[in-house]
Design a protein around this motif. Structure first.
Motif, PDB file in Angstrom:
ATOM      1  N   ALA A 118       0.867  -1.180   0.000  1.00  0.00           N
ATOM      2  CA  ALA A 118       0.000   0.000   0.000  1.00  0.00           C
ATOM      3  C   ALA A 118       0.896   1.220   0.000  1.00  0.00           C
ATOM      4  O   ALA A 118       1.893   1.260   0.715  1.00  0.00           O
ATOM      5  N   THR A 166       4.772   0.686  -0.483  1.00  0.00           N
ATOM      6  CA  THR A 166       5.649  -0.019   0.460  1.00  0.00           C
ATOM      7  C   THR A 166       5.007  -1.324   0.886  1.00  0.00           C
ATOM      8  O   THR A 166       3.801  -1.509   0.755  1.00  0.00           O
ATOM      9  N   SER A 167       5.840  -2.198   1.370  1.00  0.00           N
ATOM     10  CA  SER A 167       5.349  -3.485   1.855  1.00  0.00           C
ATOM     11  C   SER A 167       5.235  -3.460   3.359  1.00  0.00           C
ATOM     12  O   SER A 167       6.017  -2.815   4.041  1.00  0.00           O
ATOM     13  N   SER A 213       2.029   3.678   6.852  1.00  0.00           N
ATOM     14  CA  SER A 213       3.250   3.477   6.093  1.00  0.00           C
ATOM     15  C   SER A 213       3.725   4.828   5.594  1.00  0.00           C
ATOM     16  O   SER A 213       2.968   5.532   4.905  1.00  0.00           O
ATOM     17  N   TYR A 214       4.933   5.196   5.973  1.00  0.00           N
ATOM     18  CA  TYR A 214       5.466   6.532   5.631  1.00  0.00           C
ATOM     19  C   TYR A 214       4.471   7.628   6.021  1.00  0.00           C
ATOM     20  O   TYR A 214       4.150   8.512   5.229  1.00  0.00           O
ATOM     21  N   SER A 224      -2.460   3.416   5.674  1.00  0.00           N
ATOM     22  CA  SER A 224      -2.516   2.435   4.593  1.00  0.00           C
ATOM     23  C   SER A 224      -3.657   1.454   4.774  1.00  0.00           C
ATOM     24  O   SER A 224      -4.239   0.992   3.800  1.00  0.00           O
ATOM     25  N   ALA A 241       9.726  -0.621   6.559  1.00  0.00           N
ATOM     26  CA  ALA A 241       8.656  -0.453   5.581  1.00  0.00           C
ATOM     27  C   ALA A 241       8.994  -1.085   4.233  1.00  0.00           C
ATOM     28  O   ALA A 241       8.130  -1.654   3.578  1.00  0.00           O
ATOM     29  N   ARG A 242      10.229  -0.999   3.791  1.00  0.00           N
ATOM     30  CA  ARG A 242      10.533  -1.431   2.428  1.00  0.00           C
ATOM     31  C   ARG A 242      10.554  -2.951   2.294  1.00  0.00           C
ATOM     32  O   ARG A 242      10.006  -3.518   1.374  1.00  0.00           O
TER      33      ARG A 242
END
Lengths: 120, 113
Positions: free
Chosen positions: A100, A103-104, B50-51, B55, B96-97
Motif C-alpha cells: 500500500a 511499500t510493503s 506506512s510513511y 494504509s 517499511a521497504r
C-alpha cells in the motif's frame, strides 16, 4: 483466507521438561512468513523467530527449536529443559505481504495462543 | 534503541471522555501499527501507517482515530468509547521497504467504564 490453529489452549509442565507447542496454518499464498511470539505477563509481544515459506530448514536457538514442515503446513516450537521464566502465552502467526502506498508491510494473522505454565 | 514505547500503561476512562494513546519508536521504522487485544485472545490489527500515511483501516469504528504526526510517533485518539472497547492496545513498528519482524510495545491497558 489465512488461518492459524494452535490446538493446545494450555500446557502445564514441570521445570526441565521438554515441551512442544503446535501450530498449523492455512494460506493460499506461495510466499509467506511464519512467526512465533512470546507474550509474558508484562504484556509486550516478544519476537522469537521468523521463517519464510521457502526455507524449510529447522532452526535451533539455545533451548528453542522450530520444526517447519510445509507438507503438513505446520510450524512447531519446542522448548528444551523448560524454565519457570518460559511461562507465557505463545502465539504462532502467519503474515501476508501487502502493498500500500508503494511499500510493503506485514499483516499478521495470529493463532489463539497457547498458555504455557512451567512449575518449579 | 530497539524499543517501542507506549504511554500510558494503564488508562481508565468514561464513555464521554476523550483520551489519546501514544506510541514512539526511534528505530527508523516507517511502518507503524495499532493492534487491539482482548483478554485471552490474540491481537487483532486495527490500523497500519506506512510513511506517515494511513494504509490500512480494518473497518475500525470512527470512535478510534489514529494519527501519525511524524515517522517516530503514532497516536490513537479515543472518543465516546464503549465498555466493550476495554482491551490491551498494542503498538508495533517494522521496516517499511522489506517486511521485517514487528517490534511491539508493552501496550496500554484500557478500561472503559
Amino acid at each position: 483466507a489465512q488461518k492459524v490453529t494452535q490446538a493446545q489452549t494450555e500446557i502445564s509442565v514441570v521445570e526441565k521438561e521438554d515441551v512442544t507447542l503446535d501450530c498449523v496454518y492455512e494460506t493460499r499464498d506461495t510466499t509467506y512468513y511464519l512467526f512465533w511470539y512470546k507474550q509474558p505477563p508484562s504484556g509486550e509481544l516478544v519476537f522469537l523467530i521468523r521463517r519464510n515459506s521457502f526455507d524449510e530448514q529447522n532452526e535451533i536457538s539455545g533451548r528453542y527449536s522450530w520444526n517447519f514442515q510445509k507438507s503438513t503446513s505446520s510450524f512447531n516450537f519446542t522448548i528444551t529443559a523448560s524454565q519457570v521464566v518460559d511461562s507465557a502465552v505463545y502465539f504462532c502467526a502467519l503474515s501476508e505481504i501487502s502493498n500500500a502506498g508503494g511499500t510493503s508491510y506485514g499483516k499478521l494473522t495470529f493463532g489463539q495462543g497457547t498458555i504455557l505454565t512451567v512449575h518449579p | 534503541d530497539t524499543e517501542v514505547t507506549q504511554t500510558p500503561k494503564h488508562l481508565v476512562m468514561g464513555m464521554t471522555n476523550k483520551k489519546s494513546l501514544k506510541c514512539e519508536q526511534h528505530m527508523g521504522h516507517r511502518a507503524m501499527y495499532w493492534y487491539k487485544q482482548k483478554a485471552k485472545k490474540p491481537p487483532e490489527l486495527m490500523f497500519v501507517y506506512s510513511y506517515e500515511k494511513l494504509s490500512i483501516n480494518e473497518s475500525v469504528p470512527s470512535r478510534f482515530s489514529p494519527e501519525c504526526p511524524n515517522s517516530s510517533l503514532l497516536n490513537l485518539h479515543l472518543h465516546a468509547l464503549q465498555p466493550e472497547d476495554s482491551a490491551l492496545y498494542l503498538c508495533a513498528s517494522s521496516q517499511a521497504r522489506d517486511f521485517e519482524k514487528l517490534f511491539f510495545g508493552s501496550g496500554t491497558q484500557l478500561s472503559v467504564l
